[in-house]
Structures are given as structure tokens and as C-alpha cells.
Design an enzyme around this catalytic site. Structure first.
Site, PDB file in Angstrom:
ATOM      1  N   GLY A 229      31.777  45.125  41.544  1.00 50.18           N
ATOM      2  CA  GLY A 229      31.602  45.275  41.030  1.00 50.18           C
ATOM      3  C   GLY A 229      32.973  47.192  40.043  1.00 50.18           C
ATOM      4  O   GLY A 229      33.432  46.666  41.646  1.00 50.18           O
ATOM      5  N   SER A 230      32.560  47.975  39.339  1.00 51.67           N
ATOM      6  CA  SER A 230      34.174  48.950  39.679  1.00 51.67           C
ATOM      7  C   SER A 230      33.080  49.835  40.209  1.00 51.67           C
ATOM      8  O   SER A 230      33.057  50.140  41.117  1.00 51.67           O
ATOM      9  CB  SER A 230      33.918  49.261  37.829  1.00 51.67           C
ATOM     10  OG  SER A 230      32.237  49.968  38.094  1.00 51.67           O
ATOM     11  N   THR A 231      34.411  50.839  40.936  1.00 46.47           N
ATOM     12  CA  THR A 231      34.784  52.044  41.235  1.00 46.47           C
ATOM     13  C   THR A 231      33.652  53.022  40.759  1.00 46.47           C
ATOM     14  O   THR A 231      32.801  53.641  41.798  1.00 46.47           O
ATOM     15  CB  THR A 231      35.697  52.890  42.084  1.00 46.47           C
ATOM     16  OG1 THR A 231      36.340  51.550  42.338  1.00 46.47           O
ATOM     17  CG2 THR A 231      36.151  53.666  42.735  1.00 46.47           C
ATOM     18  N   VAL A 233      30.633  52.788  39.592  1.00 49.93           N
ATOM     19  CA  VAL A 233      29.252  52.124  39.532  1.00 49.93           C
ATOM     20  C   VAL A 233      28.946  52.271  41.012  1.00 49.93           C
ATOM     21  O   VAL A 233      28.463  52.499  41.361  1.00 49.93           O
ATOM     22  CB  VAL A 233      29.165  51.275  38.662  1.00 49.93           C
ATOM     23  CG1 VAL A 233      27.813  50.838  39.069  1.00 49.93           C
ATOM     24  CG2 VAL A 233      29.317  50.961  37.289  1.00 49.93           C
ATOM     25  N   GLY A 234      30.293  51.617  41.912  1.00 51.69           N
ATOM     26  CA  GLY A 234      29.961  51.940  43.077  1.00 51.69           C
ATOM     27  C   GLY A 234      29.548  52.870  43.619  1.00 51.69           C
ATOM     28  O   GLY A 234      28.682  52.693  44.657  1.00 51.69           O
ATOM     29  N   GLU A 251      32.472  45.829  47.215  1.00 51.87           N
ATOM     30  CA  GLU A 251      33.840  45.302  46.329  1.00 51.87           C
ATOM     31  C   GLU A 251      34.113  46.200  45.919  1.00 51.87           C
ATOM     32  O   GLU A 251      33.602  45.640  44.536  1.00 51.87           O
ATOM     33  CB  GLU A 251      33.805  44.158  46.884  1.00 51.87           C
ATOM     34  CG  GLU A 251      35.150  43.502  45.918  1.00 51.87           C
ATOM     35  CD  GLU A 251      35.405  41.667  46.315  1.00 51.87           C
ATOM     36  OE1 GLU A 251      36.646  41.310  45.260  1.00 51.87           O
ATOM     37  OE2 GLU A 251      34.903  41.748  47.435  1.00 51.87           O
TER      38      GLU A 251
END
Length: 426
Positions: A229-231, A233-234, A251
Site C-alpha cells: 500500500g501507500s508509504t 500507511v506503511g 511494498e
């Protein structure tokens, strides 16, 4: 159309909850259907079900697991048209992308199934030549897979299949944007005869995300987390996992460069650039966001790229909607910021394709180095066109990003490989 409510899948049972949330059509914002939403209570139930199923699943031999994985692939193939339909409705994916996404989901499941017998340990070398050591690979336990919406079938299956092949059980945290697609994937495993609890699928309302994900990561049965997902949220997922001292595989976002070398097939490079930047409305983490062109071929390539855009994305055609209006809004902001800071339009248009501002016309912008578009992932059909004098400068620009997820080169094989080895993508 909203007459159906998507259930959860816990311990082999399609489960209803007290809460529901709306699943919206990206094209116009209308309600497609509702979905039952999980809370921390259902998250703990799913983790407990996966924990209870782990001894049975991990105790099967590789042939038994292979047979079940192949049966799940057969189930998925039988309802492939249905999966494609749901993925198209929930994510507004075009036919080309939907076919790639869903058909490859079945293929990766078959590929994982056939590799069951290759999961092996090894005999490491020892200083003491009279002794022997054995390294055995054993499953973690319960793996939490958090899958995105933009390749709903492929990335949903990937989050499940690899963990299962290694003997783990799974809780799939479905995207709230495509809960029906992800539920149907999980249901294929149930119909294939997997023991209850081996594959569980949870969806939740957007507001319940922190509660559900937090409960899953904190649950003692969950031993590893896989997030795509998005950076932004990561970072949150990684932080929560770190607090629990649990390994996490991430990822995240990308700002992928495509380098056009001086001996490249310019027509082929232009087509690859246009497709790579705009497939699925650019909503792919590995989408081409920057095309970096050697000065010696820049004028010719620019002319060909303009023709290619005009042919593939002619004025007046309907473009794919962004999955969220906020996504389209961000792309518009990045385009406007680039123009305000001296960028010029090479191809396409800065206008939106519909009055509701849900879709964005593909655009190529030059002289973007002073704008946000140079640094930020657009996650939309906005491409930066950058001309450089040398190969060394092309490499430096390609590596001038915090992402480094993927990259591409167009040129003769020896030259392209030499450049590829110096690009920081992984």
C-alpha cells in the site's frame, strides 16, 4: 443495485456483523452494495480461528497442500468472469488491467502450488568437519496479509498463497474499496476444501481501520505482517509491528523512472512510456512517473511521444475514473503546482475528463524539477519528462528519489544492463 451485503469470512463461515458500510462506484459515487464491517472483536476472532487451524494446516505434507492450492486455483478459474466483474465495478479498472490482474492471480496460485516441494532447508558449512548442522524452514504461524485495491485479485491472492505454501494460516485484511472482490477470493479457498480457519477475510469501514489493524497486529497469534500500500500507511504498519517486535514485509509507493538511451527503439519506448504511465489511470505503485531521455534523442522522442499520446488517448475520449475523488484531486494539485513553477505541457491536457472531476486526462510535463511532481508519487496519469545530457546524469536523476521501487531502461541490451546495475531500485 445496493441489495447485497458482503460478509466477512471467519473460520470457514460467511459472517455478518452489526455494522455495515457502503461500497461506492468510483465512476459516479453511487452505492454498489454494502459490506459488513469488522471491529476489533472480529479481528480477534479471525486471528484465533487462524491460530486454531495452524496445527492442522502446517501438519499436512507438501503434496496435500499442493492439491488444495490447485483446487483453489480451479475454483478461481471457474469464477474468473465474476471476479473480473467485481474488480471492475469496485475499482473502475479497465478491461486490459482487469484481465491482467485476475488471470495472473490464478496463475500465481498455480505457480505457488507447484513449488511446494522446493521449500527446503540446507546443510551449512561448519568449522568442525566432524559435525553436521541442519537448517530447517518452518512456518511462522498466523500471517496477516493487508492487500490493496489497485490489483485486487493478484495482490489479494499473493498475500494469501505464499504464506499458505510455507505452512502458515492467513488473515487477509481486505481493502474497504473492494471487499466483494477480496471476499470472493477467500471463498474460493473455502470451496476448494481448505480446513476452516486457514483463510480468513476481514473488511471494515474506513473509520475502523486503526482499530482492526491494531487489534490484528497486537494479537499474540499473529507472527508476521505483509502489507502492500501507500508509504504513509506503511510507516504506521511498520511502527505498530515494531512495538510488538514482529517482522513485517512492506511494498510501498514508487516514483518509477524509464530511461531512454541514445540507441533505443524510440517508437517502442514511447508506447511503453504511455502505457506504463497511464494503465489503470496511473494507480499502480510501479507506474512510470518519470521518463528520463538522453539529450541526443530528446527532440525525436518528444515528437513520437506526442503522437503516441494523441493516438492512444485522443481528445474527447472518456478516461478511467480514479478510485477516490481525493486521488484525482491530488493529481490536479500536482499538475497545477508544476505549471505554477514553470512546467510546460509536452502531451495531453491539464483538464479533467468529466464534470465531476473523477477522472484525469493523461498529461506529460517538462521542466518539473522545481515542483512537487518531481518528488511526490502522483499515483495518477501525470508524467514528468526530463532531458539529460549524459547517461551518468540519467542515472543520477533516476536515483534522486526516496522510493526506488522499480525502474526501466530502453536501449541496446549491453547499455541497458549497464545502466540498470546502477539504479537503486529493489
Amino acid at each position: 443495485m445496493a441489495t447485497y451485503t458482503v460478509p466477512l469470512l471467519i473460520d470457514g463461515v460467511a459472517l455478518e456483523t452489526e455494522e455495515t458500510f457502503s461500497v461506492l462506484d468510483p465512476n459516479d459515487g453511487s452505492e454498489l452494495w454494502k459490506a459488513f464491517g469488522a471491529s476489533a472483536v472480529e479481528a480477534r476472532k479471525a486471528a484465533a480461528a487462524a491460530q486454531a487451524a495452524f496445527p492442522v494446516w502446517s501438519g499436512l505434507n507438501y503434496l496435500e497442500r499442493r492439491n488444495l492450492l490447485n483446487k483453489a486455483a480451479d475454483q478461481m478459474a471457474e469464477c474468473l468472469d465474476q471476479i473480473k466483474n467485481y474488480a471492475t465495478l469496485e475499482t473502475a479498472a479497465g478491461g486490459q488491467w482487469t484481465a491482467f490482474d485476475c488471470e495472473n492471480a490464478v496463475q500465481v496460485l498455480r505457480e505457488v502450488a507447484c513449488r511446494q516441494s522446493t521449500i527446503q532447508g540446507n546443510l551449512p558449512p561448519l568449522l568442525d568437519t566432524q559435525s553436521t548442522a541442519l537448517v530447517e524452514h518452518v512456518p511462522y504461524g498466523v500471517v496477516l496479509g493487508i492487500a490493496p485495491w489497485n490489483a485486487a485479485a493478484f495482490l489479494g491472492v499473493r498475500a494469501i498463497a505464499f504464506a499458505l505454501a510455507a505452512g502458515n494460516t492467513v488473515v487477509l485484511k481486505a481493502s474497504e474499496l473492494c471487499p466483494q472482490t477480496h471476499f470472493l477470493l477467500g471463498d474460493c479457498f473455502r470451496k476448494a476444501g481448505f480446513p476452516p480457519g486457514v483463510v480468513n477475510v476481514l473488511a471494515h469501514s474506513p473509520e475502523k481501520g486503526p482499530e482492526v489493524i491494531g487489534a490484528l497486529i497486537k494479537h499474540p497469534a499473529v507472527t508476521k505482517i505483509n502489507f502492500t500500500g501507500s508509504t504513509a500507511v506503511g510507516r504506521i504498519i511498520a511502527g505498530l509491528a515494531a512495538q510488538e517486535l514482529k517482522p513485517v514485509l512492506l511494498e510501498l509507493g514508487g516514483k518509477a523512472p524509464l530511461i531512454v538511451l541514445d540507441d533505443a527503439d524510440l517508437e517502442g519506448a514511447a508506447t511503453a512510456t504511455a502505457r506504463g504511465a497511464n494503465l489503470h489511470a496511473g494507480q499502480i505503485c510501479m507506474a512510470t512517473e518519470r521518463v528520463i531521455v538522453l539529450e541526443s534523442v530528446a527532440a525525436r522522442f518528444e515528437a513520437i511521444l506526442k503522437q503516441t499520446y494523441a493516438k492512444i488517448y485522443p481528445p474527447g475520449i472518456k478516461h478511467q475514473a480514479a478510485v477516490r475523488p481525493s486521488g484525482a484531486r491530488k493529481v490536479r494539485e500536482l499538475i497545477q503546482d508544476a505549471v505554477d513553477n514553470g512546467a510546460a505541457i509536452v502531451a495531453g491536457s491539464s483538464g479533467f475528463a468529466d464534470s465531476a472531476n473523477r477522472s484525469v486526462t493523461p498529461i506529460v510535463l517538462q521542466n518539473v524539477q522545481q515542483s512537487r511532481l518531481y518528488r511526490e508519487e502522483s499515483f495518477g496519469p501525470a508524467l514528468a519528462f526530463i532531458v539529460v545530457p549524459t547517461v551518468e546524469e540519467a542515472i543520477a536523476v533516476a536515483n534522486d528519489t526516496e522510493y526506488g521501487l522499480s525502474a526501466a531502461m530502453w536501449g541496446s541490451l549491453p547499455k541497458a544492463l549497464a545502466v540498470a546495475r546502477k539504479i537503486h531500485s529493489r
